[in-house]
Design an enzyme around this catalytic site. Structure first.
Site, mmCIF file in Angstrom:
data_model
loop_
_atom_site.group_PDB
_atom_site.id
_atom_site.type_symbol
_atom_site.label_atom_id
_atom_site.label_comp_id
_atom_site.label_asym_id
_atom_site.label_seq_id
_atom_site.Cartn_x
_atom_site.Cartn_y
_atom_site.Cartn_z
ATOM 1 N N ARG A 174 -27.652 53.151 -48.928
ATOM 2 C CA ARG A 174 -29.026 52.862 -48.538
ATOM 3 C C ARG A 174 -29.028 52.041 -47.264
ATOM 4 O O ARG A 174 -28.305 51.054 -47.153
ATOM 5 C CB ARG A 174 -29.748 52.118 -49.659
ATOM 6 C CG ARG A 174 -31.217 51.815 -49.357
ATOM 7 C CD ARG A 174 -31.899 51.122 -50.529
ATOM 8 N NE ARG A 174 -31.399 49.763 -50.730
ATOM 9 C CZ ARG A 174 -31.710 49.001 -51.782
ATOM 10 N NH1 ARG A 174 -32.500 49.477 -52.722
ATOM 11 N NH2 ARG A 174 -31.230 47.786 -51.889
ATOM 12 N N HIS B 137 -3.493 37.287 -56.401
ATOM 13 C CA HIS B 137 -2.882 38.305 -57.250
ATOM 14 C C HIS B 137 -3.161 38.021 -58.723
ATOM 15 O O HIS B 137 -3.335 38.932 -59.520
ATOM 16 C CB HIS B 137 -1.373 38.353 -57.008
ATOM 17 C CG HIS B 137 -1.007 38.938 -55.685
ATOM 18 N ND1 HIS B 137 -1.187 40.270 -55.387
ATOM 19 C CD2 HIS B 137 -0.484 38.378 -54.576
ATOM 20 C CE1 HIS B 137 -0.779 40.503 -54.152
ATOM 21 N NE2 HIS B 137 -0.353 39.369 -53.636
ATOM 22 N N ASN C 242 -37.890 50.379 -60.019
ATOM 23 C CA ASN C 242 -38.312 48.976 -60.023
ATOM 24 C C ASN C 242 -39.536 48.773 -59.138
ATOM 25 O O ASN C 242 -40.566 48.241 -59.572
ATOM 26 C CB ASN C 242 -37.177 48.063 -59.542
ATOM 27 C CG ASN C 242 -35.930 48.198 -60.398
ATOM 28 O OD1 ASN C 242 -35.920 48.909 -61.388
ATOM 29 N ND2 ASN C 242 -34.881 47.503 -60.020
ATOM 30 N N ASP C 243 -39.420 49.197 -57.879
ATOM 31 C CA ASP C 243 -40.556 49.039 -56.969
ATOM 32 C C ASP C 243 -41.672 50.023 -57.285
ATOM 33 O O ASP C 243 -42.861 49.696 -57.141
ATOM 34 C CB ASP C 243 -40.107 49.209 -55.512
ATOM 35 C CG ASP C 243 -39.651 47.886 -54.902
ATOM 36 O OD1 ASP C 243 -40.075 46.826 -55.408
ATOM 37 O OD2 ASP C 243 -38.883 47.904 -53.930
ATOM 38 N N ARG D 52 -43.171 42.155 -60.011
ATOM 39 C CA ARG D 52 -42.166 42.227 -61.078
ATOM 40 C C ARG D 52 -41.347 40.956 -61.203
ATOM 41 O O ARG D 52 -40.587 40.797 -62.152
ATOM 42 C CB ARG D 52 -41.242 43.428 -60.864
ATOM 43 C CG ARG D 52 -40.472 43.449 -59.541
ATOM 44 C CD ARG D 52 -39.793 44.810 -59.391
ATOM 45 N NE ARG D 52 -39.223 45.042 -58.075
ATOM 46 C CZ ARG D 52 -37.962 44.837 -57.758
ATOM 47 N NH1 ARG D 52 -37.128 44.375 -58.666
ATOM 48 N NH2 ARG D 52 -37.521 45.092 -56.543
ATOM 49 N N ARG E 273 -25.933 49.297 -51.861
ATOM 50 C CA ARG E 273 -26.854 48.425 -51.144
ATOM 51 C C ARG E 273 -26.143 47.814 -49.939
ATOM 52 O O ARG E 273 -25.199 47.047 -50.105
ATOM 53 C CB ARG E 273 -27.365 47.332 -52.075
ATOM 54 C CG ARG E 273 -28.032 47.855 -53.346
ATOM 55 C CD ARG E 273 -28.429 46.707 -54.249
ATOM 56 N NE ARG E 273 -29.061 47.155 -55.495
ATOM 57 C CZ ARG E 273 -28.404 47.387 -56.633
ATOM 58 N NH1 ARG E 273 -27.090 47.191 -56.681
ATOM 59 N NH2 ARG E 273 -29.038 47.793 -57.698
ATOM 60 N N GLU F 1 -40.217 55.122 -53.973
ATOM 61 C CA GLU F 1 -40.508 53.841 -54.629
ATOM 62 C C GLU F 1 -41.916 53.352 -54.322
ATOM 63 O O GLU F 1 -42.297 52.251 -54.713
ATOM 64 C CB GLU F 1 -39.466 52.792 -54.240
ATOM 65 C CG GLU F 1 -39.267 52.633 -52.752
ATOM 66 C CD GLU F 1 -38.040 51.813 -52.395
ATOM 67 O OE1 GLU F 1 -37.621 50.972 -53.205
ATOM 68 O OE2 GLU F 1 -37.515 52.004 -51.279
ATOM 69 N N CYS G 111 -32.405 55.794 -59.471
ATOM 70 C CA CYS G 111 -31.459 54.701 -59.258
ATOM 71 C C CYS G 111 -32.010 53.348 -59.701
ATOM 72 O O CYS G 111 -31.329 52.332 -59.587
ATOM 73 C CB CYS G 111 -31.011 54.625 -57.800
ATOM 74 S SG CYS G 111 -32.326 54.194 -56.644
#
Length: 542
Positions: A329, A188, A451-452, A462, A293, A428, A499
């Site tokens: 996804r 908590h 990104n991809d 990358r 994800r 992608e 995204c």
């Protein structure tokens, strides 16, 4: 000399200030012999009733500070004080051992705390602190002590541990962070700290000698710096300034529409890695989740997650988002994301290898289990399903065949699900981007994973830092593929979102809007900066 300690962050933020060692200044509870045990039991019962009344006042105060849900801890503590087993133990000690109520309460609290701490369940482990808290409250009432700590300047509180009731009573204007040796991210205290926006670290070896020292708490990295050097101070001050700007945006932009200067509204969603990120989604006022994800369910374990495990996770997110779109996804394991129990063979080029939808279509039993869980969860909210690493029309048709088969199984079993659930694909790969005119009529939406897409279009890893000088996410080829995807998507009846990391690049926000993008999905922390960029943009080129 600068010292650095790494712990676990329970709230991401930066604080710079002096440490104040927070001690409860408790006196050891003495064991005393009591002759009139009936009177001692009555004294205990009176103290218990006062403690319960005090908790009622704390509850009312906490509702004003942190809201009803987070104040509920004080009602929980009041219920624990009325627990039969807890009270029977105290009564029994007083009567059988003829000891004072303070001692009986302290020992019982310690025993119950240890019992919870030794349980396997994380939830019950976190309740260990609650048992200590209520026992200490009883001792305080019985002994007539009231500990009031007054801070005359903003401080970073450091302690072995902080009880929930202590945390919620902290003066937010004077406490800029806290650091503890013990604690749990499920406690908590942690929940309240996050709600109160106080940067906090646990698992830090707090030392009383730190009292008064200048320090930095970096909740982004889980780091405590003692007596920081000038370079560290400058770097962390930049982070703090960014955090302060984020808070300013939160106040100014929360609740405002994502509308351009010429009146076009853009959907602004968040990317998340699991249910633990939902708090950030709500705090940063995202309109939905554009990329959920699902890998968190598969990684860091020894076997595949069950259908029920997946269903509960997806259902939780769908219910929490209360009708707002949640794009989940499907499994995207492979390349840099490993799951040993899948026994994937080593590959020379894993980013170009057996991954994502290729695993799902090759091992349909894994895919079907996930789809069943997703379809079942769709009955509890606005879920959409997104398939990664698509390169061809044939893959989409294979996916549809499996999905339709799963739907029929659910229909035959009378299991409810959203019949018109949206299904889309990630763009992608250059192959998918070039084929978007053919793919669009087959799906409900495209989500561009920049990104991809950048990696594959530029033929550049990358994750290879030697290529940083060559890696150009703003490369004209990338922007052309994004433009093509948006145009073809709309012609084929699909809405189009982004995204990937470029979605959060505010230098491109207006460019994407003018290309016609329908949705941007970014990390929760970037929702408000992107909202600001949208509100400063023109949808039509001027």
């Amino acid at each position: 000399m600068e010292e650095k300690y790494t712990g676990k962050s329970i709230f991401k933020g930066v604080a710079i200030g002096r440490i104040m060692i927070y001690g409860k200044k408790e006196q050891p509870v003495k064991r005393e012999k009591i002759e009139d045990t009936d009177a001692e039991v009555r004294r205990y019962e009176a103290a218990k009733e006062k403690a319960i009344a005090d908790l009622g006042e704390l509850y009312e105060d906490a509702v004003k500070k942190v809201g009803k849900d987070n104040a509920e801890i004080f009602n929980v503590h009041a219920m624990l004080l009325q627990d039969d087993d807890f009270n029977d133990s105290i009564h029994n000690m007083i009567e059988s051992q003829k000891v004072n109520a303070e001692y009986a309460a302290a020992v019982t609290g310690e025993n119950f705390s240890k019992m919870f701490a030794e349980m396997d369940d994380d939830y019950f482990k976190a309740r260990s602190a609650d048992m200590k808290d209520i026992a200490e409250r009883l001792v305080k009432v019985l002994s007539g002590r009231e500990d009031k700590t007054v801070f005359d300047q903003p401080v970073i509180i450091a302690a072995d541990d902080l009880m929930p009731s202590e945390t919620v009573q902290l003066d937010k204007d004077k406490v800029i962070a806290f650091v503890t040796r013990y604690g749990s991210s499920n406690s908590h205290t942690a929940i309240l700290a996050r709600t109160m926006n106080i940067p906090a670290l646990i698992n830090i070896p707090v030392d009383p000698s730190w009292d008064g020292q200048m320090a930095i708490v970096d909740g982004h990295t889980g780091t405590l710096y003692l007596d920081p050097e000038a370079s560290t101070l400058a770097e962390e001050q930049k982070k703090l300034d960014q955090d302060l700007e984020q808070r300013r945006l939160l106040q100014e932009l929360k609740g405002k529409p994502n509308v351009t200067l010429d009146g076009r509204e853009i959907n602004l969603f968040a990317n998340i890695g699991g249910p633990k990120d939902l708090v950030s989604v709500l705090q940063n006022d995202a309109g939905g989740i554009g990329l959920f994800r699902s890998e968190f369910l598969y990684i860091g374990r020894d076997e595949l997650p069950t259908e029920e495990e997946q269903f509960q996770a997806y259902k939780q997110v769908a219910e929490t988002m209360a009708g707002r779109l949640v794009v989940i996804r499907t499994l995207d394991i492979g390349a840099d994301k490993k799951a040993d129990y899948l026994h994937l063979e080593p590959e020379a080029n894993p980013a170009l290898g057996f991954r994502a939808i290729r695993i799902c279509l090759t091992r349909p039993e894994i895919f079907r289990t996930q789809l069943r869980a997703l379809f079942r969860a769709s009955a509890f909210g606005n879920i959409a399903i997104m398939y990664p690493m698509i390169t061809s029309l044939e893959e989409i048709r294979q996916i549809r065949e499996i999905a339709d088969s799963v739907k029929k199984e659910l229909d035959d079993a009378g299991v409810p699900y959203k019949k018109d659930i949206q299904q889309g694909i990630m763009i992608e790969t250059p192959a998918a981007a070039i084929m978007t005119d053919v793919l669009a009529p087959e799906v409900d939406f495209f989500s561009i994973g920049t990104n991809d897409l950048t990696q594959y279009t530029l033929a550049m890893d990358r994750q290879n830092d030697k290529l940083d000088a060559f890696y150009q996410p703003h490369h004209p080829a990338i922007l052309r593929l994004i433009q093509t995807t948006i145009e073809n998507g709309h012609k084929g009846g699909a809405w189009v979102g982004i995204c990937g990391e470029l979605g959060a690049d505010t230098t491109l926000t207006e460019t994407f809007i003018q290309m016609g993008v329908d949705e941007l999905s970014v990390s929760p922390a970037m929702v408000l900066p992107v909202r600001e960029a949208i509100r400063k943009s023109h949808a039509k080129r001027v």
